[in-house]
Design a protein around this motif. Structure first.
Motif, PDB file in Angstrom:
ATOM      1  N   ALA A 192       0.849  -1.191   0.000  1.00 51.34           N
ATOM      2  CA  ALA A 192       0.000   0.000   0.000  1.00 51.34           C
ATOM      3  C   ALA A 192       0.883   1.239   0.000  1.00 51.34           C
ATOM      4  CB  ALA A 192      -0.919   0.004   1.222  1.00 51.34           C
ATOM      5  N   THR A 193       0.306   2.355  -0.401  1.00 49.84           N
ATOM      6  CA  THR A 193       0.994   3.638  -0.374  1.00 49.84           C
ATOM      7  C   THR A 193       0.405   4.466   0.764  1.00 49.84           C
ATOM      8  OG1 THR A 193       1.404   3.610  -2.754  1.00 49.84           O
ATOM      9  CG2 THR A 193       1.505   5.746  -1.667  1.00 49.84           C
ATOM     10  N   ALA A 194       1.266   5.025   1.599  1.00 48.51           N
ATOM     11  CA  ALA A 194       0.821   5.789   2.767  1.00 48.51           C
ATOM     12  C   ALA A 194       1.056   7.275   2.535  1.00 48.51           C
ATOM     13  CB  ALA A 194       1.552   5.327   4.019  1.00 48.51           C
ATOM     14  N   LEU A 195       0.059   8.077   2.878  1.00 50.58           N
ATOM     15  CA  LEU A 195       0.153   9.529   2.768  1.00 50.58           C
ATOM     16  C   LEU A 195      -0.291  10.144   4.088  1.00 50.58           C
ATOM     17  CD1 LEU A 195       0.400  12.189   1.083  1.00 50.58           C
ATOM     18  CD2 LEU A 195      -2.028  11.890   0.515  1.00 50.58           C
ATOM     19  N   LEU A 196       0.562  10.998   4.649  1.00 47.21           N
ATOM     20  CA  LEU A 196       0.258  11.660   5.906  1.00 47.21           C
ATOM     21  C   LEU A 196       0.157  13.163   5.666  1.00 47.21           C
ATOM     22  CD1 LEU A 196       1.725   8.894   6.709  1.00 47.21           C
ATOM     23  CD2 LEU A 196       2.134  10.004   8.916  1.00 47.21           C
ATOM     24  N   ALA A 197      -0.936  13.781   6.143  1.00 46.90           N
ATOM     25  CA  ALA A 197      -1.142  15.220   5.985  1.00 46.90           C
ATOM     26  C   ALA A 197      -1.609  15.809   7.314  1.00 46.90           C
ATOM     27  CB  ALA A 197      -2.164  15.500   4.895  1.00 46.90           C
ATOM     28  N   ASP A 198      -1.099  16.992   7.665  1.00 47.12           N
ATOM     29  CA  ASP A 198      -1.482  17.614   8.935  1.00 47.12           C
ATOM     30  C   ASP A 198      -2.802  18.360   8.798  1.00 47.12           C
ATOM     31  OD1 ASP A 198      -0.901  19.957   7.617  1.00 47.12           O
ATOM     32  OD2 ASP A 198       0.992  20.320   8.663  1.00 47.12           O
ATOM     33  N   ARG A 199      -3.211  19.046   9.857  1.00 46.17           N
ATOM     34  CA  ARG A 199      -4.518  19.680   9.884  1.00 46.17           C
ATOM     35  C   ARG A 199      -4.646  20.859   8.909  1.00 46.17           C
ATOM     36  NH1 ARG A 199      -6.265  19.725  14.411  1.00 46.17           N
ATOM     37  NH2 ARG A 199      -4.644  18.583  15.541  1.00 46.17           N
ATOM     38  N   THR A 200      -3.522  21.397   8.447  1.00 44.66           N
ATOM     39  CA  THR A 200      -3.557  22.490   7.461  1.00 44.66           C
ATOM     40  C   THR A 200      -3.595  21.989   6.021  1.00 44.66           C
ATOM     41  OG1 THR A 200      -1.142  22.679   7.271  1.00 44.66           O
ATOM     42  CG2 THR A 200      -2.205  23.903   9.064  1.00 44.66           C
ATOM     43  N   GLY A 201      -3.491  20.688   5.832  1.00 42.87           N
ATOM     44  CA  GLY A 201      -3.474  20.128   4.487  1.00 42.87           C
ATOM     45  C   GLY A 201      -2.080  19.978   3.904  1.00 42.87           C
ATOM     46  N   ARG A 202      -1.054  20.208   4.720  1.00 40.09           N
ATOM     47  CA  ARG A 202       0.328  20.081   4.251  1.00 40.09           C
ATOM     48  C   ARG A 202       0.741  18.611   4.284  1.00 40.09           C
ATOM     49  NH1 ARG A 202       5.398  19.880   6.762  1.00 40.09           N
ATOM     50  NH2 ARG A 202       4.300  19.923   8.761  1.00 40.09           N
ATOM     51  N   VAL A 203       1.357  18.144   3.185  1.00 42.86           N
ATOM     52  CA  VAL A 203       1.841  16.770   3.139  1.00 42.86           C
ATOM     53  C   VAL A 203       3.054  16.648   4.048  1.00 42.86           C
ATOM     54  CG1 VAL A 203       2.812  14.958   1.681  1.00 42.86           C
ATOM     55  CG2 VAL A 203       0.971  16.394   0.802  1.00 42.86           C
ATOM     56  N   VAL A 204       2.974  15.747   5.006  1.00 46.69           N
ATOM     57  CA  VAL A 204       4.069  15.522   5.954  1.00 46.69           C
ATOM     58  C   VAL A 204       4.996  14.417   5.452  1.00 46.69           C
ATOM     59  CG1 VAL A 204       4.626  14.788   8.308  1.00 46.69           C
ATOM     60  CG2 VAL A 204       2.694  16.336   7.900  1.00 46.69           C
ATOM     61  N   LEU A 205       4.409  13.384   4.875  1.00 52.16           N
ATOM     62  CA  LEU A 205       5.213  12.240   4.430  1.00 52.16           C
ATOM     63  C   LEU A 205       4.422  11.442   3.409  1.00 52.16           C
ATOM     64  CD1 LEU A 205       7.804  10.466   4.827  1.00 52.16           C
ATOM     65  CD2 LEU A 205       6.493   9.189   6.543  1.00 52.16           C
ATOM     66  N   MET A 206       5.139  10.862   2.456  1.00 54.73           N
ATOM     67  CA  MET A 206       4.558   9.906   1.519  1.00 54.73           C
ATOM     68  C   MET A 206       5.496   8.721   1.430  1.00 54.73           C
ATOM     69  SD  MET A 206       4.480   8.451  -1.773  1.00 54.73           S
ATOM     70  CE  MET A 206       5.408   9.499  -2.857  1.00 54.73           C
ATOM     71  N   VAL A 207       4.936   7.522   1.643  1.00 55.45           N
ATOM     72  CA  VAL A 207       5.706   6.290   1.541  1.00 55.45           C
ATOM     73  C   VAL A 207       5.110   5.490   0.386  1.00 55.45           C
ATOM     74  CG1 VAL A 207       6.508   4.208   2.711  1.00 55.45           C
ATOM     75  CG2 VAL A 207       6.143   6.316   4.018  1.00 55.45           C
ATOM     76  N   ALA A 208       5.859   5.353  -0.693  1.00 59.56           N
ATOM     77  CA  ALA A 208       5.331   4.705  -1.891  1.00 59.56           C
ATOM     78  C   ALA A 208       5.003   3.235  -1.647  1.00 59.56           C
ATOM     79  CB  ALA A 208       6.334   4.836  -3.032  1.00 59.56           C
ATOM     80  N   GLU A 209       5.845   2.529  -0.905  1.00 59.49           N
ATOM     81  CA  GLU A 209       5.622   1.113  -0.607  1.00 59.49           C
ATOM     82  C   GLU A 209       5.773   0.927   0.899  1.00 59.49           C
ATOM     83  OE1 GLU A 209       7.405  -1.762  -3.457  1.00 59.49           O
ATOM     84  OE2 GLU A 209       8.345   0.015  -4.320  1.00 59.49           O
ATOM     85  N   ALA A 210       4.655   0.979   1.584  1.00 61.34           N
ATOM     86  CA  ALA A 210       4.669   0.857   3.046  1.00 61.34           C
ATOM     87  C   ALA A 210       4.661  -0.622   3.435  1.00 61.34           C
ATOM     88  CB  ALA A 210       3.471   1.577   3.643  1.00 61.34           C
ATOM     89  N   ALA A 211       5.742  -1.049   4.082  1.00 60.93           N
ATOM     90  CA  ALA A 211       5.847  -2.446   4.503  1.00 60.93           C
ATOM     91  C   ALA A 211       5.208  -2.659   5.871  1.00 60.93           C
ATOM     92  CB  ALA A 211       7.308  -2.876   4.535  1.00 60.93           C
ATOM     93  N   SER A 212       5.344  -1.681   6.755  1.00 55.63           N
ATOM     94  CA  SER A 212       4.764  -1.781   8.099  1.00 55.63           C
ATOM     95  C   SER A 212       4.533  -0.382   8.636  1.00 55.63           C
ATOM     96  CB  SER A 212       5.686  -2.571   9.033  1.00 55.63           C
ATOM     97  OG  SER A 212       6.862  -1.828   9.304  1.00 55.63           O
ATOM     98  N   VAL A 213       3.819  -0.300   9.758  1.00 54.56           N
ATOM     99  CA  VAL A 213       3.519   1.000  10.341  1.00 54.56           C
ATOM    100  C   VAL A 213       4.771   1.707  10.830  1.00 54.56           C
ATOM    101  CG1 VAL A 213       3.151   0.134  12.685  1.00 54.56           C
ATOM    102  CG2 VAL A 213       1.893   2.160  11.905  1.00 54.56           C
ATOM    103  N   SER A 214       5.856   0.979  11.018  1.00 53.72           N
ATOM    104  CA  SER A 214       7.114   1.598  11.463  1.00 53.72           C
ATOM    105  C   SER A 214       7.690   2.527  10.397  1.00 53.72           C
ATOM    106  CB  SER A 214       8.128   0.518  11.827  1.00 53.72           C
ATOM    107  OG  SER A 214       8.430  -0.304  10.701  1.00 53.72           O
ATOM    108  N   ASP A 215       7.267   2.387   9.148  1.00 54.43           N
ATOM    109  CA  ASP A 215       7.771   3.248   8.082  1.00 54.43           C
ATOM    110  C   ASP A 215       7.330   4.702   8.257  1.00 54.43           C
ATOM    111  OD1 ASP A 215       9.011   1.104   6.882  1.00 54.43           O
ATOM    112  OD2 ASP A 215       7.362   0.703   5.491  1.00 54.43           O
ATOM    113  N   TYR A 216       6.257   4.916   9.042  1.00 54.03           N
ATOM    114  CA  TYR A 216       5.752   6.285   9.214  1.00 54.03           C
ATOM    115  C   TYR A 216       5.238   6.524  10.643  1.00 54.03           C
ATOM    116  CZ  TYR A 216       1.635   3.489   7.911  1.00 54.03           C
ATOM    117  OH  TYR A 216       0.678   2.492   7.827  1.00 54.03           O
TER     118      TYR A 216
END
Length: 225
Positions: A192-216
């Motif tokens: 899966a691909t993981a995308l994290l965004a804060d409350r302002t809509g700013r992208v904090v992190l993108m992980v193209a191939e998320a192996a586990s929750v430790s990646d983010y």
């Protein structure tokens, strides 16, 4: 054989219309006359040359066609300066650092009833794109690790995927493919691909191939701040 001339003994009788014939003592005195005779003989012996004529219209058209064809072949095969040595590669996928700090687009996703759900209305959020893999373990672990106030969202392509039982996960779909187009990341099988965004809509992190929750995990915890 003939009678001698009165002015010069030993000469045969000549036609009277030739007039008086004088024989010089030195043969070189006749050089000019001899050269003139030789030129006349060469002229008569050589074949008459035809005057040059321009080629006819059919021959001229054929000549132009041949020249045009040869010119086209030379132009097509002649090496050009600056020509690329090989096929142009596709534009590379953006790296996670290139997406960091970019504003999340104002996209509308859909729920199971095909009702629109604004993505920006779910912030702060961690979005798992699961159109390549349902990845139930990754979804469950992410929901368990997410702090209060952070929305966990799964996004499939056509319709929402089922989420693990007992988890607070918002299952949505993106039929228009707007989120994938923003990330420029194709679906990958078994991940899966993981995308994290804060409350302002700013992208904090993108992980193209998320192996586990430790990646983010670290960025996920900071979303609550």
């Amino acid at each position: 054989m003939g009678k001698a001339d009165a002015d010069g003994p030993g000469l045969p009788d000549l036609p009277p219309e030739w007039g008086r014939v004088v024989v010089p003592n030195d043969a070189s005195a006749l050089a000019d006359e001899a050269e003139q005779v030789r030129r006349e003989l060469r002229r008569r012996a050589s074949p008459r040359r035809r005057p040059w004529r321009p080629p006819g219209l059919p021959l001229l058209v054929l000549l132009i066609a041949v020249v045009t064809t040869v010119t086209g072949l030379l132009t097509a095969t002649w090496p050009r300066t600056g020509r690329s040595p090989g096929p142009v590669a596709d534009s590379p996928e953006p790296t996670p650092t290139q997406l960091t700090d970019r504003a999340l687009p104002a996209l509308d996703l859909v729920d199971a009833g095909q009702s629109p759900v604004p993505l920006r209305g779910l912030l702060p959020a961690v979005v798992l794109l699961v159109d390549g893999c349902p990845c139930p373990e990754l979804v469950a672990d992410t929901a368990l690790a997410a702090p209060a106030g952070v929305t966990v969202v799964t996004v499939a392509s056509e319709r929402p995927r089922a989420v693990p039982t007992g988890t607070e996960v918002r299952a949505l779909a993106d039929p228009a493919g707007g989120l994938r187009a923003f990330l420029q990341q194709p679906p990958r099988p078994e991940t899966a691909t993981a995308l994290l965004a804060d409350r302002t809509g700013r992208v904090v992190l993108m992980v193209a191939e998320a192996a586990s929750v430790s990646d983010y995990h670290a960025e996920l915890v900071r979303l609550a701040g």
